[in-house]
Write a protein that holds these residues in place. Structure first.
Motif, PDB file in Angstrom:
ATOM      1  N   THR A  39       0.834  -1.197   0.000  1.00 44.66           N
ATOM      2  CA  THR A  39       0.000   0.000   0.000  1.00 44.66           C
ATOM      3  C   THR A  39       0.873   1.254   0.000  1.00 44.66           C
ATOM      4  OG1 THR A  39      -1.803  -1.175   1.093  1.00 44.66           O
ATOM      5  CG2 THR A  39      -1.820   1.242   1.226  1.00 44.66           C
ATOM      6  N   ARG A  40       1.914   1.278   0.839  1.00 43.26           N
ATOM      7  CA  ARG A  40       2.839   2.413   0.845  1.00 43.26           C
ATOM      8  C   ARG A  40       3.574   2.532  -0.486  1.00 43.26           C
ATOM      9  NH1 ARG A  40       4.043   0.357   5.929  1.00 43.26           N
ATOM     10  NH2 ARG A  40       6.017  -0.531   5.186  1.00 43.26           N
ATOM     11  N   MET A  41       4.041   1.410  -0.999  1.00 39.18           N
ATOM     12  CA  MET A  41       4.765   1.411  -2.265  1.00 39.18           C
ATOM     13  C   MET A  41       3.863   1.860  -3.417  1.00 39.18           C
ATOM     14  SD  MET A  41       6.902  -2.115  -1.570  1.00 39.18           S
ATOM     15  CE  MET A  41       7.275  -2.404  -3.278  1.00 39.18           C
ATOM     16  N   GLY A  42       2.585   1.566  -3.307  1.00 38.16           N
ATOM     17  CA  GLY A  42       1.634   1.985  -4.329  1.00 38.16           C
ATOM     18  C   GLY A  42       1.585   3.495  -4.483  1.00 38.16           C
ATOM     19  N   GLN A  43       1.858   4.206  -3.408  1.00 39.08           N
ATOM     20  CA  GLN A  43       1.897   5.672  -3.471  1.00 39.08           C
ATOM     21  C   GLN A  43       3.098   6.151  -4.292  1.00 39.08           C
ATOM     22  OE1 GLN A  43       1.806   6.789   0.665  1.00 39.08           O
ATOM     23  NE2 GLN A  43      -0.274   6.026   0.933  1.00 39.08           N
ATOM     24  N   GLY A  62       5.704  -7.641  -9.545  1.00 38.38           N
ATOM     25  CA  GLY A  62       5.596  -6.300  -8.988  1.00 38.38           C
ATOM     26  C   GLY A  62       6.431  -5.376  -9.851  1.00 38.38           C
ATOM     27  N   TYR A  63       5.880  -4.238 -10.241  1.00 39.19           N
ATOM     28  CA  TYR A  63       6.579  -3.359 -11.185  1.00 39.19           C
ATOM     29  C   TYR A  63       6.222  -1.901 -10.937  1.00 39.19           C
ATOM     30  CZ  TYR A  63       2.104  -2.909 -13.583  1.00 39.19           C
ATOM     31  OH  TYR A  63       0.788  -2.629 -13.862  1.00 39.19           O
ATOM     32  N   ARG A  64       6.961  -1.030 -11.564  1.00 32.56           N
ATOM     33  CA  ARG A  64       6.696   0.409 -11.506  1.00 32.56           C
ATOM     34  C   ARG A  64       7.292   1.085 -12.728  1.00 32.56           C
ATOM     35  NH1 ARG A  64       8.478   1.809  -6.043  1.00 32.56           N
ATOM     36  NH2 ARG A  64       8.816  -0.358  -5.594  1.00 32.56           N
ATOM     37  N   LEU A  65       6.712   2.182 -13.131  1.00 30.08           N
ATOM     38  CA  LEU A  65       7.264   3.013 -14.195  1.00 30.08           C
ATOM     39  C   LEU A  65       8.113   4.084 -13.533  1.00 30.08           C
ATOM     40  CD1 LEU A  65       4.124   3.454 -16.476  1.00 30.08           C
ATOM     41  CD2 LEU A  65       5.985   1.804 -16.716  1.00 30.08           C
TER      42      LEU A  65
END
Length: 147
Positions: A39-43, A62-65
């Protein structure tokens, strides 16, 4: 078949991911801790793409741009794991294919992930998927919460 890939969007879906993620990240002691961290990482843009089969999560990524001065805009894959019972069935390749399309649609110039130096099985898998080694990452642990 009832298998499909989809982004995790609810807490219930996130909790369904915990048993598979725990296989990759055994230091995640509780489901509640996992939910709070994600949830924190989602921010910060972190997302999970999960592979579902018969209503159960069987693999996930799990990934991020991100954007930096080294690559420009890129996709970073934090986590990639297939559950022990479903390894070798192509889930990792399907997840990477999906993430590659998504990264291209988001105008990323590169897809990046890290794996341990001793993890030869993962390295062979990544080479088969067309990923190449391009750097060696260095790091050190810091004292948590030091004032």
């Amino acid at each position: 078949m009832s298998e499909k890939l989809r982004d995790v969007e609810t807490e219930e879906q996130l909790r369904a991911c915990y048993p598979v993620m725990k296989q990759l990240r055994p230091h995640l002691e509780t489901e509640d801790d996992f939910v709070a961290r994600v949830t924190r990482m989602g921010q910060q843009g972190y997302r999970i793409l999960a592979a579902w089969d018969e209503g159960e999560v069987v693999a996930l990524a799990g990934y991020r741009l991100e954007e930096n001065l080294v690559y420009g805009k890129f996709m970073y894959v934090d986590d990639l794991v297939a559950g022990e019972k479903t390894r070798g069935r192509g889930w990792g390749a399907r997840l990477l294919e999906h993430l590659t399309v998504y990264a291209e649609q988001a105008a990323c110039v590169k897809l990046v992930l890290d794996t341990g130096m001793a993890n030869a099985l993962a390295q062979r898998f990544y080479f088969r998927q067309g990923l190449l080694t391009g750097a060696m990452r260095f790091g050190k642990f810091l004292k948590a919460g030091a004032a």
